[in-house]
Design a protein around this motif. Structure first.
Motif, short mmCIF file in Angstrom:
data_model
loop_
_atom_site.label_atom_id
_atom_site.label_comp_id
_atom_site.label_asym_id
_atom_site.label_seq_id
_atom_site.Cartn_x
_atom_site.Cartn_y
_atom_site.Cartn_z
N GLY A 468 9.86 -6.57 -20.77
CA GLY A 468 10.73 -7.80 -20.70
C GLY A 468 11.02 -8.64 -19.46
N ALA A 469 10.29 -8.21 -18.55
CA ALA A 469 10.86 -8.85 -17.29
C ALA A 469 10.21 -10.26 -17.16
N ALA A 470 9.01 -10.55 -17.59
CA ALA A 470 8.34 -11.95 -17.67
C ALA A 470 8.20 -12.60 -16.45
N LYS A 471 7.65 -11.61 -15.21
CA LYS A 471 7.57 -12.16 -13.96
C LYS A 471 6.12 -12.40 -13.98
N PRO A 472 5.93 -13.56 -13.02
CA PRO A 472 4.48 -14.00 -12.73
C PRO A 472 3.83 -13.21 -11.54
N TYR A 473 2.60 -13.33 -11.65
CA TYR A 473 1.97 -12.44 -10.47
C TYR A 473 1.70 -13.47 -9.13
N TRP A 474 2.20 -13.09 -8.36
CA TRP A 474 2.21 -14.02 -7.08
C TRP A 474 1.62 -13.08 -6.08
N HIS A 475 1.38 -12.00 -6.06
CA HIS A 475 1.18 -11.15 -4.78
C HIS A 475 -0.39 -11.10 -4.21
N GLN A 476 -0.50 -11.30 -2.82
CA GLN A 476 -1.69 -11.49 -2.36
C GLN A 476 -1.98 -9.85 -1.72
N SER A 477 -3.06 -9.30 -2.76
CA SER A 477 -3.20 -7.99 -2.31
C SER A 477 -4.12 -7.65 -1.33
N MET A 478 -4.15 -6.50 -0.67
CA MET A 478 -4.57 -6.16 0.44
C MET A 478 -5.70 -4.98 0.12
N PHE A 479 -6.80 -4.76 0.92
CA PHE A 479 -7.38 -3.75 0.75
C PHE A 479 -7.88 -3.19 2.16
N TRP A 480 -8.47 -1.91 2.32
CA TRP A 480 -8.68 -1.51 3.41
C TRP A 480 -10.02 -0.61 3.37
N SER A 481 -10.74 -0.24 4.48
CA SER A 481 -11.80 0.50 4.70
C SER A 481 -11.85 1.20 5.86
N ASP A 482 -12.17 2.56 5.87
CA ASP A 482 -11.87 3.51 6.99
C ASP A 482 -13.47 4.19 7.13
N LEU A 483 -14.05 3.82 8.64
CA LEU A 483 -15.10 4.44 8.68
C LEU A 483 -14.94 5.73 9.44
N GLY A 484 -14.24 6.68 9.13
CA GLY A 484 -13.71 7.90 9.75
C GLY A 484 -12.32 7.79 9.95
N PRO A 485 -11.52 8.46 11.06
CA PRO A 485 -10.52 8.18 11.60
C PRO A 485 -10.32 7.25 12.52
N ASP A 486 -11.42 6.73 13.19
CA ASP A 486 -11.51 6.15 14.46
C ASP A 486 -11.57 4.45 14.26
N VAL A 487 -12.33 4.11 13.30
CA VAL A 487 -12.30 2.54 12.83
C VAL A 487 -12.05 2.29 11.53
#
Length: 610
Positions: A468-487
Motif C-alpha cells: 500500500g505504499a504507492a511510491k514511485p521509482y526514482w532511484h538511480q541504481s549503481m553497479f560495480w565490477s572488480d577485477l580482483g581486489p586491486d582494480v
C-alpha cells in the motif's frame, strides 16, 4: 593526457552484433590542469584515428553462439534422447526433491534409506503474497513486505534448487577464497576480510511452504525447483510445472534473466555429447562445477568480454597460475568491457586482464566448434583456431518474460522486459522488479537495468507498494565490477561507449582499490551501503573551459572519473578506483545540468587527494 573518441550517434542499438565507428582527436597540452580524457561526436578535426567497437549489452552477439553449430548432429540428438529416456527414473527422483530445504532433504534421504514412504512438499492452495522468482529482487521484496506487515505470509516460487542467494560473489570473492571446501560451504572472505555466506539468510529463516497458511505470525517460505508455467491475471492464479495451482492476492514477477532458450537447449546437447565440456555460467551449481573443472583440465576458454566474462577471466587466470592451466578469453570487441568503457580504458583493462595470466583475444568472432584430437576446436571468423578442454559461455542473457503470453502482460519492444509504470505495476495487483522490469526513469527515459543494486532497490520498492505504499521509482541504481581486489569501478546512469565521454584521471595511491574501499565502508557488497544515498547539495565553482592535456603513451589510469554525455548533459558516470562517492554522482545526474568544465566537476570526487 587528452583523448577523444566517439561512436556514430543516431543508430539504434541492434540485437545482433552492432558495429560502430570511433574517432579520436588529440589536442595540445595545457599546464596546471588535471589530466583529461574527452570524446566528441563524429565530425571532429581531421587528425583522427578510426576504430571499430560495439555498443549494446554484453551477450547480444548472435555470432557467439555458432559455437554449437558443428557439434549438433542428427546422431547426437538421437543419442541425447536415448540417454535421457533411459534415465527417466533418476531424473524424476531428482526433480521431486528440488522443493526441499537442506534439512528436509536430509530427512527425506534418511526415510528413503529406511524404506519408509517419502512425502512430497505441497504448495499451499492460497497465499496473500506470491513472489515468482527466487533471486535478489524477490528476497528484497519479501523482506520489505514483512517489514511493513509483520504478519504477512509470503511464498517465493523459484526454479533454482537453492534458497535465495547473491550472485556477484560467484564471479568475484568466491574464486579468491583459500578455503578448500568453499564449494560446499559457499562462505567467503569479502575484500574487507569479513566472512559471510553467499545466502541472504540461513534455512532457519524460512518456514515450510505447506505450513505457511497455518503459522500464527506468518513468514517467508520458498518452493525451490518449481516453475510457474501459467499466469491467470483475471483469476489471480498461477499454475506450476508439477500441475499444482496457487491463488494469490498480490503477485510479484521477479524472474530475472535466462539464457536464450535455443542456446540453452543446444548447449545441453553438447554437454551430453562432449561429456560436459561447456558451462553456461549463471548459478551456484555452475560455480561448483567450474571450480572443479578448473583443477582438472589444462585449458579453459571464456567466451564474453563483459562484466561476467572479464571477472571470471581474472579469477581463473590468477588461480591457473599456480596450477599451470591456460586460460583464454575471446570476444568480438576491441577490448574488455568495450560496450561500457571508452576505448582507451577498455584497452587498459585488457592489459590488466593479461597481467593476471589470461590470453586475451579481442576481435574474435566464433564461427564454429568441433572436436579435434580429444579437444574442442574453436574456429574464428578470421581463420584463427583455438584448442581448449572446456568452454565457458559468459554471454547470451535476455529478460525472462515467458509469463507475458499467458498473463497478457506487455513487453517493451525496445529494451525487453515487462513494461511497468512508475510504481513498478504491470496490473493492479501485479508488480515486476529486477532485471525483468522495464520502467520509466524520470531523468533518463524508459530503461531496463540488470544489476544487483537495482534488484535490491526495485524489489524493496515493489514490496512496499504491494503493502500500500504507492511510491514511485526514482532511484538511480549503481553497479560495480572488480577485477580482483586491486582494480574496480562503480558506475551509475547510462554508461555506454557509444556516447561521448570526458575522463579526468589522477595518480592512484595504495588506498585506491576495492579492498580498501570495503574496509572503509564495512561491507563487501558495496551497493548494500550506498543503495539510495544522495548528496544534498553539489556546488561546482565557476571556471573557464581550457584545453585538456595531451595523452601520455602507456599512461596508467590509476583513478579517475568518466562522464558520459547526451546533448552535453551528464547522463552516466564511471568512478574508476574511486569508492564511496556514489551519492555525489547520483546528485549530478539528478540535477541534469550542462557543465562548461567537467574538470572542475571531477574535483568534487577528491581525485587529487592522496
Amino acid at each position: 593526457m587528452f583523448r577523444c573518441g566517439s561512436l556514430a550517434a543516431g543508430a539504434l542499438k541492434q540485437k545482433l552484433v552492432p558495429l560502430v565507428r570511433t574517432v579520436c582527436v588529440r589536442s595540445p597540452r595545457q599546464r596546471n590542469r588535471l589530466p583529461v580524457v574527452q570524446s566528441h561526436h563524429l565530425g571532429s578535426p581531421s587528425r583522427s584515428l578510426a576504430s571499430t567497437g560495439a555498443s549494446g549489452k554484453d551477450g547480444s552477439s548472435l555470432v557467439y553462439f555458432l559455437i554449437v553449430g558443428a557439434t549438433v548432429t542428427g546422431a547426437g540428438v538421437y543419442y541425447a534422447y536415448k540417454t535421457v529416456k533411459e534415465d527417466q527414473k533418476r531424473y524424476e527422483e531428482r526433480i521431486s526433491g528440488m522443493g526441499l530445504t537442506p534439512e528436509e532433504k536430509q530427512k527425506r534421504a534418511e526415510l528413503s534409506a529406511a524404506g519408509e514412504p517419502v512425502s512430497q512438499v505441497r504448495a499451499p492452495n492460497h497465499v496473500p503474497f506470491l513472489l515468482i522468482g527466487g533471486g535478489t529482487a524477490a528476497f528484497a521484496a519479501a523482506r520489505s513486505i514483512r517489514a511493513r506487515d509483520p504478519g504477512a505470509r509470503v511464498l517465493i516460487v523459484s526454479e533454482d534448487p537453492e534458497l535465495p542467494y547473491m550472485r556477484p560473489p560467484l564471479s568475484k570473492e568466491l574464486w579468491f577464497s583459500d578455503d578448500p571446501n568453499v564449494t560446499k560451504t559457499l562462505r567467503f572472505k569479502q575484500w574487507n576480510g569479513k566472512e559471510r555466506s553467499i545466502y541472504f539468510q540461513p534455512p532457519s529463516f524460512y518456514v515450510s511452504a505447506q505450513d505457511l497458511p497455518h503459522i500464527e505470525n506468518g513468514g517467508v517460505a520458498v518452493l525451490t525447483g518449481k516453475k510457474v508455467v501459467q499466469l491467470d491475471v483475471r483469476g489471480n492464479m498461477v499454475k506450476l510445472n508439477d500441475g499444482s495451482q496457487i491463488t494469490y492476492e498480490k503477485c510479484l514477477i521477479a524472474t530475472g534473466e535466462h539464457f536464450w532458450r535455443w542456446l540453452s537447449s543446444l548447449i545441453q546437447l553438447i554437454q551430453i555429447l562432449e561429456y560436459s565440456r561447456t558451462t553456461l555460467f549463471r548459478k551456484i551449481g555452475d560455480f561448483r562445477s567450474l571450480e572443479k573443472i578448473s583443477r582438472e583440465v589444462k585449458s579453459i576458454t571464456i567466451i564474453g568480454g563483459g562484466f561476467l566474462g572479464s571477472e571470471l577471466a581474472c579469477a581463473l587466470g590468477r588461480k591457473a597460475q599456480a596450477l599451470g592451466t591456460e586460460v583464454i578469453q575471446l570476444f568480438p570487441e576491441k577490448g574488455n568491457m568495450g560496450k561500457i568503457l571508452p576505448e582507451y580504458l577498455s584497452n587498459w583493462t585488457m592489459e590488466k586482464v593479461r597481467r593476471e595470466g589470461v590470453k586475451v583475444m579481442p576481435n574474435a568472432i566464433v564461427q564454429s566448434v568441433g572436436v579435434s584430437r580429444g579437444k574442442l576446436l574453436i574456429k574464428l571468423k578470421d581463420g584463427r583456431k583455438v584448442e581448449t578442454d572446456h568452454i565457458v559461455a559468459a554471454v547470451g542473457l535476455e529478460p525472462n518474460v515467458e509469463l507475458a503470453k499467458t498473463g497478457g502482460l506487455e513487453i517493451d519492444s525496445d529494451f525487453g522486459g515487462f513494461r511497468v509504470n512508475a510504481e513498478l505495476q504491470a496490473r493492479s495487483n501485479i508488480w515486476v522488479a529486477g532485471d525483468a522490469a522495464c520502467f520509466y526513469d524520470i531523468k533518463l527515459g524508459r530503461r531496463r537495468v540488470e544489476h544487483h543494486d537495482h534488484a535490491v532497490v526495485s524489489g524493496r520498492l515493489a514490496g512496499e507498494n504491494m503493502t500500500g505504499a504507492a511510491k514511485p521509482y526514482w532511484h538511480q541504481s549503481m553497479f560495480w565490477s572488480d577485477l580482483g581486489p586491486d582494480v574496480g569501478y562503480e558506475a551509475i546512469g547510462l554508461v555506454d561507449s557509444s556516447l561521448p565521454t570526458v575522463g579526468v584521471f589522477a595518480k592512484a595511491t595504495a588506498q585506491d582499490n576495492p579492498k580498501s574501499a570495503t574496509e572503509q565502508s564495512g561491507t563487501g557488497i558495496r551497493s548494500e551501503s550506498e543503495t539510495e544515498s544522495e548528496a544534498s547539495e553539489v556546488t561546482i565553482p565557476p571556471s573557464t573551459p581550457g584545453v585538456p592535456q595531451a595523452p601520455v603513451q602507456g599512461e596508467d589510469y590509476g583513478k579517475g572519473v568518466v562522464f558520459y554525455l547526451r546533448d552535453k548533459v551528464v547522463v552516466g558516470i564511471v568512478l574508476w578506483n574511486i569508492f564511496n562517492r556514489m551519492p555525489i554522482a547520483r546528485k549530478i545526474i539528478k540535477d541534469g545540468e550542462q557543465h562548461e568544465d567537467l574538470n572542475e566537476v571531477a574535483k568534487l570526487f577528491n581525485i587529487h587527494e592522496d
